[in-house]
Motif scaffolding. Structure first.
Motif, PDB file in Angstrom:
ATOM      1  N   UNK A 123       0.741  -1.041   0.382  1.00 21.84           N
ATOM      2  CA  UNK A 123      -0.039  -0.257   0.492  1.00 21.84           C
ATOM      3  C   UNK A 123       1.062   1.198  -0.092  1.00 21.84           C
ATOM      4  N   UNK A 124       2.328   1.562   0.690  1.00 20.49           N
ATOM      5  CA  UNK A 124       3.147   2.562   1.068  1.00 20.49           C
ATOM      6  C   UNK A 124       4.398   2.164   0.471  1.00 20.49           C
ATOM      7  N   UNK A 125       4.325   1.390  -0.805  1.00 21.74           N
ATOM      8  CA  UNK A 125       6.014   0.932  -1.042  1.00 21.74           C
ATOM      9  C   UNK A 125       6.225   2.316  -1.839  1.00 21.74           C
ATOM     10  N   UNK A 126       5.803   3.305  -2.870  1.00 19.42           N
ATOM     11  CA  UNK A 126       5.417   4.522  -3.530  1.00 19.42           C
ATOM     12  C   UNK A 126       5.057   5.429  -2.532  1.00 19.42           C
ATOM     13  N   UNK A 127       5.164   5.814  -2.357  1.00 18.50           N
ATOM     14  CA  UNK A 127       4.572   6.746  -0.719  1.00 18.50           C
ATOM     15  C   UNK A 127       5.570   7.635  -0.033  1.00 18.50           C
ATOM     16  N   UNK A 128       6.021   8.662  -1.061  1.00 23.46           N
ATOM     17  CA  UNK A 128       7.209   9.809  -0.222  1.00 23.46           C
ATOM     18  C   UNK A 128       6.592  10.121   1.167  1.00 23.46           C
ATOM     19  N   UNK A 129       5.464   9.941   2.241  1.00 22.50           N
ATOM     20  CA  UNK A 129       5.521   9.875   3.084  1.00 22.50           C
ATOM     21  C   UNK A 129       6.227   8.584   4.175  1.00 22.50           C
ATOM     22  N   UNK A 130       6.874   7.363   3.356  1.00 23.48           N
ATOM     23  CA  UNK A 130       6.756   5.965   4.123  1.00 23.48           C
ATOM     24  C   UNK A 130       8.223   6.402   3.810  1.00 23.48           C
ATOM     25  N   UNK A 160       8.012  -2.072   4.152  1.00 22.46           N
ATOM     26  CA  UNK A 160       8.590  -3.525   3.375  1.00 22.46           C
ATOM     27  C   UNK A 160       8.347  -3.677   1.804  1.00 22.46           C
ATOM     28  N   UNK A 161      10.039  -3.477   2.149  1.00 24.42           N
ATOM     29  CA  UNK A 161       9.554  -4.182   0.533  1.00 24.42           C
ATOM     30  C   UNK A 161       8.984  -5.257  -0.270  1.00 24.42           C
ATOM     31  N   UNK A 162       8.627  -5.562  -0.990  1.00 17.98           N
ATOM     32  CA  UNK A 162       7.895  -6.713  -2.022  1.00 17.98           C
ATOM     33  C   UNK A 162       8.821  -7.643  -2.547  1.00 17.98           C
ATOM     34  N   UNK A 163       8.700  -8.972  -2.442  1.00 16.44           N
ATOM     35  CA  UNK A 163       9.246 -10.097  -1.997  1.00 16.44           C
ATOM     36  C   UNK A 163      10.331 -10.013  -3.749  1.00 16.44           C
ATOM     37  N   UNK A 164       9.566 -10.007  -4.725  1.00 14.71           N
ATOM     38  CA  UNK A 164      10.159  -9.634  -5.872  1.00 14.71           C
ATOM     39  C   UNK A 164      11.458  -8.141  -6.041  1.00 14.71           C
ATOM     40  N   UNK A 195       2.814 -27.283 -12.318  1.00  6.51           N
ATOM     41  CA  UNK A 195       3.715 -27.745 -11.905  1.00  6.51           C
ATOM     42  C   UNK A 195       4.953 -26.072 -12.098  1.00  6.51           C
ATOM     43  N   UNK A 196       4.181 -24.684 -12.795  1.00  5.19           N
ATOM     44  CA  UNK A 196       4.911 -23.917 -12.847  1.00  5.19           C
ATOM     45  C   UNK A 196       4.007 -22.923 -14.334  1.00  5.19           C
ATOM     46  N   UNK A 197       3.652 -22.431 -14.156  1.00  5.31           N
ATOM     47  CA  UNK A 197       2.886 -21.247 -14.861  1.00  5.31           C
ATOM     48  C   UNK A 197       3.376 -19.594 -14.236  1.00  5.31           C
ATOM     49  N   UNK A 198       3.424 -18.884 -15.525  1.00  6.24           N
ATOM     50  CA  UNK A 198       4.141 -17.803 -15.661  1.00  6.24           C
ATOM     51  C   UNK A 198       3.111 -17.010 -16.012  1.00  6.24           C
ATOM     52  N   UNK A 199       2.346 -15.769 -14.866  1.00  4.98           N
ATOM     53  CA  UNK A 199       1.671 -14.443 -14.323  1.00  4.98           C
ATOM     54  C   UNK A 199       1.753 -13.286 -15.290  1.00  4.98           C
ATOM     55  N   UNK A 200       0.977 -12.319 -15.005  1.00  3.93           N
ATOM     56  CA  UNK A 200       1.330 -10.921 -14.901  1.00  3.93           C
ATOM     57  C   UNK A 200       1.716 -10.764 -16.477  1.00  3.93           C
ATOM     58  N   UNK A 201       0.917 -11.779 -17.223  1.00  4.35           N
ATOM     59  CA  UNK A 201       1.232 -11.644 -18.919  1.00  4.35           C
ATOM     60  C   UNK A 201       0.703  -9.859 -19.365  1.00  4.35           C
ATOM     61  N   UNK A 202      -0.131  -9.816 -18.436  1.00  5.82           N
ATOM     62  CA  UNK A 202      -0.529  -7.906 -18.806  1.00  5.82           C
ATOM     63  C   UNK A 202       0.377  -6.892 -19.109  1.00  5.82           C
ATOM     64  N   UNK A 236       1.981  -4.735  -9.898  1.00  2.00           N
ATOM     65  CA  UNK A 236       1.647  -3.413  -8.545  1.00  2.00           C
ATOM     66  C   UNK A 236       2.812  -4.147  -8.740  1.00  2.00           C
ATOM     67  N   UNK A 237       4.212  -4.797  -8.547  1.00  3.28           N
ATOM     68  CA  UNK A 237       6.035  -4.079  -7.432  1.00  3.28           C
ATOM     69  C   UNK A 237       5.851  -3.596  -9.485  1.00  3.28           C
ATOM     70  N   UNK A 238       6.207  -3.823 -10.030  1.00  6.40           N
ATOM     71  CA  UNK A 238       7.036  -2.973 -11.528  1.00  6.40           C
ATOM     72  C   UNK A 238       7.195  -0.643 -11.051  1.00  6.40           C
ATOM     73  N   UNK A 239       5.755   0.148 -10.324  1.00  5.41           N
ATOM     74  CA  UNK A 239       6.537   0.665  -9.984  1.00  5.41           C
ATOM     75  C   UNK A 239       7.018   0.822  -8.783  1.00  5.41           C
ATOM     76  N   UNK A 240       7.478   0.524  -8.033  1.00  2.61           N
ATOM     77  CA  UNK A 240       8.000   0.413  -7.127  1.00  2.61           C
ATOM     78  C   UNK A 240       9.227  -0.373  -6.987  1.00  2.61           C
ATOM     79  N   UNK A 241       9.776  -1.800  -7.866  1.00  2.00           N
ATOM     80  CA  UNK A 241      11.408  -1.679  -8.862  1.00  2.00           C
ATOM     81  C   UNK A 241      12.259  -0.262  -9.498  1.00  2.00           C
TER      82      UNK A 241
END
Length: 307
Positions: free
Chosen positions: A83-90, A113-117, A169-176, A180-185
């Protein structure tokens, strides 16, 4: 008297691990709510305003709601949601990210706290950007495979519940390409252009392997795999939770085990260098529930308690 730590949302994968570890400590008093009170707004507000440190292990909307409940200025918060990973107040809770970041966390009232990826991606990219070896507009592509616990309780149920035999056994996702982790990265790695992020889940409970490929011809003149390794070595020297694999050791490897650091707050980084082809592969291995979640939260808690 021991500081009081309130864990709000202690039944999810991250919250359960935090509670289990805090229960083994004698330097804090752990506060949780019984099942009947976990969704009682008044009880939650009372608990969060009488603790010293609140750790939020909640969905994003609920984390924002919990943060808004705080009217006691002495309460310090570690939010494990996005919720607050790109918030400059945090303050971003990745102590090893840059010089002085641990001190900023220690002095903060609000820590995200950072996201895992992003933990792996920022660890690999930010030092190279800061050193001027990686252009901020480099066309970054990040590939990562996480254990199914990265999906939270739904993932654990899918792979460990009655229908586990049907789990892929394996699945790729986030194909769009809207994860949500991209702006944080992008923000915390210091990139000017949005990276491409391709995540996946494997049929193992926890652990992550994250890789980023680089073409040396697109980097500043004279940059090599060795120089990239030297920059990472200089950045993480003396950091107990981040280990950089020596180049010779990396050159001898034929595979990476995503479960290598499971159950710990450790993260391994590696640089795989092929000068003949002018290509470099950066890699990070860590526990998505350790350095990628509960371990990082407890590392930040220890910084707050030491202030």
């Amino acid at each position: 008297m021991n500081p009081v730590v309130f864990v709000d949302g202690d039944q999810g994968t991250t919250g359960l691990q935090i509670v289990a570890q805090l229960q083994q400590r004698d330097d804090v008093s752990l506060l949780t709510l019984p099942p009947a009170q976990r969704k009682d707004a008044d009880r939650r507000a009372e608990a969060i305003n009488r603790c010293d440190v609140a750790i939020l292990c909640l969905p994003d909307a609920a984390a924002r709601e919990a943060a808004a409940m705080i009217d006691n200025p002495a309460v310090r918060v570690i939010d494990a949601s996005s919720a607050h990973r790109t918030d400059p107040a945090w303050v971003y809770g990745f102590p090893e990210m840059s010089a002085g970041q641990a001190g900023r966390i220690q002095a903060a009232r609000r820590i995200s706290n950072p996201g895992c990826y992003p933990t792996g991606a920022v660890a690999l990219l930010r030092p190279l950007v800061d050193a001027g070896l990686l252009p901020v507009d480099y066309p970054i592509v990040i590939n990562a495979v996480s254990g199914y616990s990265g999906q939270g309780r739904a993932g654990v149920e899918a792979y460990e519940g009655p229908g586990a035999a049907q789990a892929p056994a394996f699945q790729v996702y986030g194909l769009a390409l809207e994860h949500k982790h991209v702006p944080e990265i992008q923000l915390h790695a210091g990139l000017s252009e949005r990276p491409v992020f391709v995540p996946a889940y494997g049929a193992f409970r926890q652990g992550i392997v994250l890789t980023i490929a680089l073409q040396l011809r697109l980097l500043p003149e004279g940059v090599s795999g060795r120089r990239l390794h030297e920059a990472l070595h200089a950045h993480f020297a003396g950091q107990p939770h981040v280990q950089l694999m020596p180049l010779q050791q990396a050159a001898a490897l034929e595979q990476l085990d995503p479960q290598r650091h499971n159950g710990s707050n450790a993260m391994s980084l590696a640089v795989f260098d092929n000068p003949r082809h002018g290509q470099v592969l950066l890699a990070a291995v860590f526990d998505n529930l350790g350095k990628g979640a509960s371990g990082a939260a407890l590392q930040n808690l220890d910084l707050l308690l030491a202030a």
